[in-house]
Scaffold this motif. Structure first.
Motif, PDB file in Angstrom:
ATOM      1  N   ASP A  49     -67.544  -5.680  45.023  1.00 10.56           N
ATOM      2  CA  ASP A  49     -66.801  -6.781  44.374  1.00 10.56           C
ATOM      3  C   ASP A  49     -67.408  -7.917  44.132  1.00 10.56           C
ATOM      4  O   ASP A  49     -67.631  -8.583  42.944  1.00 10.56           O
ATOM      5  CB  ASP A  49     -65.387  -6.921  45.021  1.00 10.56           C
ATOM      6  CG  ASP A  49     -64.261  -5.979  44.949  1.00 10.56           C
ATOM      7  OD1 ASP A  49     -64.564  -5.058  43.955  1.00 10.56           O
ATOM      8  OD2 ASP A  49     -63.349  -5.840  45.521  1.00 10.56           O
ATOM      9  N   GLN A  94     -63.503 -11.744  52.417  1.00 12.41           N
ATOM     10  CA  GLN A  94     -62.740 -10.549  51.999  1.00 12.41           C
ATOM     11  C   GLN A  94     -61.111 -10.742  52.300  1.00 12.41           C
ATOM     12  O   GLN A  94     -60.804 -11.277  53.524  1.00 12.41           O
ATOM     13  CB  GLN A  94     -63.223  -9.482  52.802  1.00 12.41           C
ATOM     14  CG  GLN A  94     -62.496  -8.069  52.412  1.00 12.41           C
ATOM     15  CD  GLN A  94     -63.073  -6.877  53.273  1.00 12.41           C
ATOM     16  OE1 GLN A  94     -64.116  -6.992  54.069  1.00 12.41           O
ATOM     17  NE2 GLN A  94     -62.687  -5.641  52.959  1.00 12.41           N
ATOM     18  N   SER A 113     -63.931  -0.527  53.164  1.00 13.75           N
ATOM     19  CA  SER A 113     -63.405  -1.371  52.906  1.00 13.75           C
ATOM     20  C   SER A 113     -64.686  -2.450  52.728  1.00 13.75           C
ATOM     21  O   SER A 113     -64.529  -3.101  51.810  1.00 13.75           O
ATOM     22  CB  SER A 113     -62.426  -2.133  54.003  1.00 13.75           C
ATOM     23  OG  SER A 113     -63.059  -2.223  55.312  1.00 13.75           O
ATOM     24  N   TRP A 120     -65.710  -4.401  49.240  1.00 11.42           N
ATOM     25  CA  TRP A 120     -65.999  -5.708  49.281  1.00 11.42           C
ATOM     26  C   TRP A 120     -67.307  -6.073  48.821  1.00 11.42           C
ATOM     27  O   TRP A 120     -67.243  -6.939  47.728  1.00 11.42           O
ATOM     28  CB  TRP A 120     -65.409  -6.386  50.481  1.00 11.42           C
ATOM     29  CG  TRP A 120     -65.570  -7.840  50.507  1.00 11.42           C
ATOM     30  CD1 TRP A 120     -66.420  -8.842  51.467  1.00 11.42           C
ATOM     31  CD2 TRP A 120     -64.801  -8.733  49.870  1.00 11.42           C
ATOM     32  NE1 TRP A 120     -66.428  -9.855  51.218  1.00 11.42           N
ATOM     33  CE2 TRP A 120     -65.574 -10.144  50.013  1.00 11.42           C
ATOM     34  CE3 TRP A 120     -64.254  -8.503  48.747  1.00 11.42           C
ATOM     35  CZ2 TRP A 120     -64.792 -11.176  49.477  1.00 11.42           C
ATOM     36  CZ3 TRP A 120     -63.468  -9.837  48.444  1.00 11.42           C
ATOM     37  CH2 TRP A 120     -63.893 -11.193  48.427  1.00 11.42           C
ATOM     38  N   SER A 122     -58.171 -13.480  46.876  1.00 13.59           N
ATOM     39  CA  SER A 122     -58.583 -12.436  46.048  1.00 13.59           C
ATOM     40  C   SER A 122     -58.639 -13.037  44.520  1.00 13.59           C
ATOM     41  O   SER A 122     -59.372 -12.594  43.753  1.00 13.59           O
ATOM     42  CB  SER A 122     -57.327 -11.319  46.154  1.00 13.59           C
ATOM     43  OG  SER A 122     -57.852 -10.251  45.129  1.00 13.59           O
TER      44      SER A 122
END
Length: 278
Positions: free
Chosen positions: A54, A247, A47, A51, A23
């Motif tokens: 992101d 991830q 999820s 991801w 992360s």
């Protein structure tokens, strides 16, 4: 048992720190390649969509490799992930690497990518939607059980397993399947820059090998994950050894993490019936 628990605790702690490190790498100033893994039956999208978002928003991530190994799943999660991939591909190169299967929902997700790689023997395609409904009316009659229901309209009880489907109900449910199929077809046509008629001609639920899929335009190139990664680096203008970021492992309850490390699972849920892309 104490030794096993100690090993499990150590493994769980190592996984936690490894996930934290991954992360933290998202804020790195070095060029990176993002990795997205789509594995198994697709029943949830939250999820993966987070991801992908992101990776899209992180400047150090220059491109994304999506590894797909899925036979499909529920319509809506597949559609949500597909849209997330489309948004990502507008900003950065996205290359899909298909594993054993990238069929139906797995292909739905792959279609918007910049480039799609499949192994010659990959099972893909299966552009279709299925609604599976169980009917136990004859069984209920044999055992002498009758069921009564009150509805607010003639189609409210459509699909009930306790009586035979009427003609109006069949037409109604078929229209839902057809509409979702049309959405799937249009998403493939848009993602692959293909004519709608061309996609409809092969969107009858059939599967293709990777080699056949390339012939009909559903994939771009044949090759494995290493080939896909090399193509992605080329599209990003990168060379040499490039760090990758995956991830972080989803946080699970403490006891579940322990049990999973000694190969015991607390989750014994089955697959629900309903609308699936297949």
């Amino acid at each position: 048992m104490l030794i096993i628990l100690a090993v499990a605790l150590f493994s769980g702690a190592a996984a936690f720190f490894h996930s934290t490190k991954l992360s933290d790498r998202l804020s790195s100033s070095d060029d990176q390649i993002g990795i997205v893994r789509v594995e198994g039956v697709i029943m949830d999208s939250e999820s993966l969509v987070e991801w992908i978002r992101d990776l899209r928003n992180e400047p150090s991530v220059k491109g994304v490799l999506i590894r797909v190994n899925s036979p499909g799943g529920a319509v809506t999660p597949s559609q949500e992930i597909s849209r997330a991939v489309a948004r990502l591909a507008k900003q950065k190169p996205v290359v899909v690497s298909m594993s054993s299967a990238a069929a139906s929902g797995g292909y739905y997700i792959s279609a918007p990518a910049t480039c799609i790689f499949a192994n010659p023997s990959t099972i893909t395609g299966s552009i279709g939607v299925i609604m599976e409904l169980t009917n136990v009316a004859d069984l209920m009659e044999k055992i002498g059980v009758k069921r009564q229901s009150l509805t607010s309209g003639k189609l409210k009880g459509a699909g009930t397993p306790f009586r035979k489907m009427t003609r109006d109900e069949r037409e109604y449910l078929q229209s839902i399947v057809d509409d979702m199929h049309d959405q799937f077809v249009r998403a493939v046509a848009k993602g692959r820059h293909m004519d709608l008629k061309e996609v409809r001609a092969i969107a009858d639920g059939r599967v293709f090998t990777g080699r056949q899929a390339r012939t009909v335009g559903l994939v771009d190139k044949l090759g494995g994950m290493e080939d896909a990664a090399a193509e992605l680096k080329s599209l990003c203008g990168l060379s040499g050894s490039i760090p990758t970021v995956e991830q972080p492992e989803k946080k699970r309850p403490f006891i579940e993490r322990i049990m999973s490390n000694i190969h015991i699972t607390l989750d014994a849920t089955g697959l629900p019936q309903g609308l699936l892309v297949r």
